[in-house]
Design a protein around this motif. Sequence first.
Motif, PDB file in Angstrom:
ATOM      1  N   LEU A   1       0.824  -1.207   0.000  1.00  0.00           N
ATOM      2  CA  LEU A   1       0.000   0.000   0.000  1.00  0.00           C
ATOM      3  C   LEU A   1       0.859   1.257   0.000  1.00  0.00           C
ATOM      4  O   LEU A   1       0.503   2.268  -0.590  1.00  0.00           O
ATOM      5  N   LEU A   2       1.983   1.177   0.687  1.00  0.00           N
ATOM      6  CA  LEU A   2       2.880   2.329   0.765  1.00  0.00           C
ATOM      7  C   LEU A   2       3.809   2.392  -0.443  1.00  0.00           C
ATOM      8  O   LEU A   2       3.972   3.440  -1.059  1.00  0.00           O
ATOM      9  N   TRP A   3       4.420   1.255  -0.792  1.00  0.00           N
ATOM     10  CA  TRP A   3       5.427   1.243  -1.853  1.00  0.00           C
ATOM     11  C   TRP A   3       4.827   1.551  -3.218  1.00  0.00           C
ATOM     12  O   TRP A   3       5.475   2.154  -4.073  1.00  0.00           O
ATOM     13  N   GLN A   4       3.575   1.151  -3.458  1.00  0.00           N
ATOM     14  CA  GLN A   4       3.005   1.352  -4.783  1.00  0.00           C
ATOM     15  C   GLN A   4       2.877   2.834  -5.144  1.00  0.00           C
ATOM     16  O   GLN A   4       2.713   3.177  -6.320  1.00  0.00           O
ATOM     17  N   ASN A   5       2.962   3.713  -4.144  1.00  0.00           N
ATOM     18  CA  ASN A   5       2.933   5.144  -4.447  1.00  0.00           C
ATOM     19  C   ASN A   5       4.153   5.584  -5.245  1.00  0.00           C
ATOM     20  O   ASN A   5       4.144   6.647  -5.861  1.00  0.00           O
ATOM     21  N   VAL A   6       5.206   4.750  -5.212  1.00  0.00           N
ATOM     22  CA  VAL A   6       6.397   5.063  -5.991  1.00  0.00           C
ATOM     23  C   VAL A   6       6.102   4.974  -7.485  1.00  0.00           C
ATOM     24  O   VAL A   6       6.676   5.717  -8.284  1.00  0.00           O
ATOM     25  N   TYR A   7       5.179   4.074  -7.860  1.00  0.00           N
ATOM     26  CA  TYR A   7       5.007   3.820  -9.294  1.00  0.00           C
ATOM     27  C   TYR A   7       3.599   4.041  -9.833  1.00  0.00           C
ATOM     28  O   TYR A   7       3.406   4.007 -11.044  1.00  0.00           O
ATOM     29  N   PHE A   8       2.605   4.292  -8.985  1.00  0.00           N
ATOM     30  CA  PHE A   8       1.261   4.284  -9.548  1.00  0.00           C
ATOM     31  C   PHE A   8       1.010   5.475 -10.487  1.00  0.00           C
ATOM     32  O   PHE A   8       0.323   5.338 -11.502  1.00  0.00           O
ATOM     33  N   ILE A   9       1.586   6.637 -10.207  1.00  0.00           N
ATOM     34  CA  ILE A   9       1.427   7.768 -11.130  1.00  0.00           C
ATOM     35  C   ILE A   9       2.252   7.559 -12.407  1.00  0.00           C
ATOM     36  O   ILE A   9       1.723   7.731 -13.519  1.00  0.00           O
ATOM     37  N   PRO A  10       3.546   7.201 -12.331  1.00  0.00           N
ATOM     38  CA  PRO A  10       4.297   6.958 -13.572  1.00  0.00           C
ATOM     39  C   PRO A  10       3.651   5.899 -14.474  1.00  0.00           C
ATOM     40  O   PRO A  10       3.589   6.067 -15.692  1.00  0.00           O
ATOM     41  N   VAL A  11       3.153   4.809 -13.866  1.00  0.00           N
ATOM     42  CA  VAL A  11       2.510   3.764 -14.666  1.00  0.00           C
ATOM     43  C   VAL A  11       1.226   4.294 -15.301  1.00  0.00           C
ATOM     44  O   VAL A  11       0.941   4.025 -16.475  1.00  0.00           O
ATOM     45  N   ALA A  12       0.445   5.071 -14.557  1.00  0.00           N
ATOM     46  CA  ALA A  12      -0.788   5.642 -15.106  1.00  0.00           C
ATOM     47  C   ALA A  12      -0.486   6.569 -16.277  1.00  0.00           C
ATOM     48  O   ALA A  12      -1.179   6.540 -17.306  1.00  0.00           O
ATOM     49  N   LEU A  13       0.549   7.400 -16.130  1.00  0.00           N
ATOM     50  CA  LEU A  13       0.915   8.320 -17.210  1.00  0.00           C
ATOM     51  C   LEU A  13       1.398   7.562 -18.442  1.00  0.00           C
ATOM     52  O   LEU A  13       1.099   7.939 -19.575  1.00  0.00           O
TER      53      LEU A  13
ATOM     54  N   GLY B   1       8.296  -0.714  -9.128  1.00  0.00           N
ATOM     55  CA  GLY B   1       8.559   0.664  -8.735  1.00  0.00           C
ATOM     56  C   GLY B   1       9.836   1.208  -9.343  1.00  0.00           C
ATOM     57  O   GLY B   1       9.870   2.336  -9.871  1.00  0.00           O
ATOM     58  N   ILE B   2      10.883   0.409  -9.290  1.00  0.00           N
ATOM     59  CA  ILE B   2      12.170   0.852  -9.846  1.00  0.00           C
ATOM     60  C   ILE B   2      12.060   1.028 -11.361  1.00  0.00           C
ATOM     61  O   ILE B   2      12.509   2.030 -11.932  1.00  0.00           O
ATOM     62  N   GLY B   3      11.444   0.047 -12.035  1.00  0.00           N
ATOM     63  CA  GLY B   3      11.330   0.101 -13.485  1.00  0.00           C
ATOM     64  C   GLY B   3      10.491   1.276 -13.960  1.00  0.00           C
ATOM     65  O   GLY B   3      10.837   1.939 -14.944  1.00  0.00           O
ATOM     66  N   ALA B   4       9.389   1.547 -13.241  1.00  0.00           N
ATOM     67  CA  ALA B   4       8.519   2.662 -13.642  1.00  0.00           C
ATOM     68  C   ALA B   4       9.234   3.998 -13.520  1.00  0.00           C
ATOM     69  O   ALA B   4       9.095   4.870 -14.385  1.00  0.00           O
ATOM     70  N   GLN B   5      10.004   4.164 -12.475  1.00  0.00           N
ATOM     71  CA  GLN B   5      10.722   5.420 -12.287  1.00  0.00           C
ATOM     72  C   GLN B   5      11.854   5.579 -13.298  1.00  0.00           C
ATOM     73  O   GLN B   5      12.192   6.702 -13.694  1.00  0.00           O
ATOM     74  N   ILE B   6      12.439   4.467 -13.730  1.00  0.00           N
ATOM     75  CA  ILE B   6      13.487   4.541 -14.754  1.00  0.00           C
ATOM     76  C   ILE B   6      12.879   4.956 -16.101  1.00  0.00           C
ATOM     77  O   ILE B   6      13.417   5.810 -16.808  1.00  0.00           O
ATOM     78  N   CYS B   7      11.739   4.341 -16.456  1.00  0.00           N
ATOM     79  CA  CYS B   7      11.121   4.600 -17.760  1.00  0.00           C
ATOM     80  C   CYS B   7      10.367   5.924 -17.799  1.00  0.00           C
ATOM     81  O   CYS B   7      10.255   6.542 -18.859  1.00  0.00           O
ATOM     82  N   HIS B   8       9.832   6.341 -16.646  1.00  0.00           N
ATOM     83  CA  HIS B   8       9.068   7.594 -16.622  1.00  0.00           C
ATOM     84  C   HIS B   8       9.332   8.282 -15.278  1.00  0.00           C
ATOM     85  O   HIS B   8       8.484   8.249 -14.379  1.00  0.00           O
ATOM     86  N   PRO B   9      10.501   8.897 -15.126  1.00  0.00           N
ATOM     87  CA  PRO B   9      10.812   9.561 -13.847  1.00  0.00           C
ATOM     88  C   PRO B   9       9.745  10.594 -13.495  1.00  0.00           C
ATOM     89  O   PRO B   9       9.333  11.396 -14.348  1.00  0.00           O
ATOM     90  N   TRP B  10       9.293  10.554 -12.256  1.00  0.00           N
ATOM     91  CA  TRP B  10       8.241  11.494 -11.838  1.00  0.00           C
ATOM     92  C   TRP B  10       8.371  11.768 -10.343  1.00  0.00           C
ATOM     93  O   TRP B  10       8.617  10.849  -9.550  1.00  0.00           O
ATOM     94  N   ARG B  11       8.260  13.044  -9.991  1.00  0.00           N
ATOM     95  CA  ARG B  11       8.287  13.446  -8.585  1.00  0.00           C
ATOM     96  C   ARG B  11       7.087  14.348  -8.329  1.00  0.00           C
ATOM     97  O   ARG B  11       6.767  15.218  -9.154  1.00  0.00           O
TER      98      ARG B  11
END
Length: 388
Positions: free
Chosen positions: A65-77, A127-137
């Motif tokens: 629930l906590l970790w998925q916040n790392v990737y849920f926006i990049p994956v959605a975009l 999470g790591i892969g999503a941030q690599i492919c679509h960095p987002w903060r």
Amino acid sequence: DLGLSAAVIQRDRKDPEIVSSVFWINLITAATLFVLLLALAPTVTGRVYDDDTIGWMLVAYGTKLLWQNVYFIPVALMKRELRFKELSVIRMIANLTEFAGKIGFAAAGFGIWAFILGPMGRVLVTGIGAQICHPWRPALVLKLRETWDHAAFGMKASASQILFSIYTNADYMVVGLYFDKASVGIYRLAYEVVLEPVRMISNVVVDIAFPTFAKLRHDRPRLIAQFISFTRLNLVTVMIYSAVVFVAAEEVVTLFFPKYGDAPVDAIRILLGVAVLRSLSYVLPPLLDGVGHPSRTLIYMIVASVVLPTCFVVAAEVLGPTMGFESVAVAWAVGYPVAFAVLLLVTTFTIDLPVMSFVRQVVGVPLCVIAATVVGEGVKWALGGAPM
């Protein structure tokens, strides 16, 4: 992700501050849910099953629930941009990580915890892969009023996700309460040989379907054409798999799960009768959500969450003494067509597509595969007893 990623994909607004606000809403809600899980899960499961191990497993996996916040926006975009090549690569690596983790942790002596640690590896890699492919903060901004439409959409989609999780896992609980632990393991094997692969196969189409339907929601002819295309594609892939497993159920169990004997075979074949409708049910909700009607998906989920658990309990009570855990598989075959009928009627009404028109355009696939299955079963019967 509480349905908020679906809102990011479906809504036309691309304001970075709105997207950041969605992120913070999700993080706050997810953190609250995790705290509740931490407080309640060990105690509640300990009282129900006289074993608090399940509760602590829930807490451990609940960290998702906590970790998925790392990737849920990049994956959605990325989904909104239809960047499915990168998403597929991420998913393949993540799934291989989960597989390797389950095998590795089990071999290392972690027992049932391998089923938690393996999936956690998948989440970590995603999470790591999503941030690599679509960095987002996220920006430090929270605009609640401006994100209300996202939240409203997300709450309906989230409610559907929660109800889906409830009714698709209620059968395990019923088997556990009415029968012994060994029955839970055998039933789970049957379920994962049939309905889990159906879900995984369908996800190939479903992940593409939702953003595609969202883009085509204002073009009804193309929307319907794409809907029929996705439905046929899903039926072809799922029914071919189902047909092979139906004909070779004994061989599949003997080859891959020899310790189980023939115990799961009947349950596997019963659940295969549900597989076709389940494959279709994965395509229809993305269509409803994509055209902006998550409340109609919710109607289906409510019906399924009432009908299926009720059928599980009634079947265990009535058929359990003679059929054992297989009675719950029968409940799937009896109850799920009712829920699916509601989903089909709601979907065809929403896009103004007559039910019989839909059936005529897709029925050829199941008829061909059913005919092939009958032939395969006939050949198997004719060769019964022949030397291998």
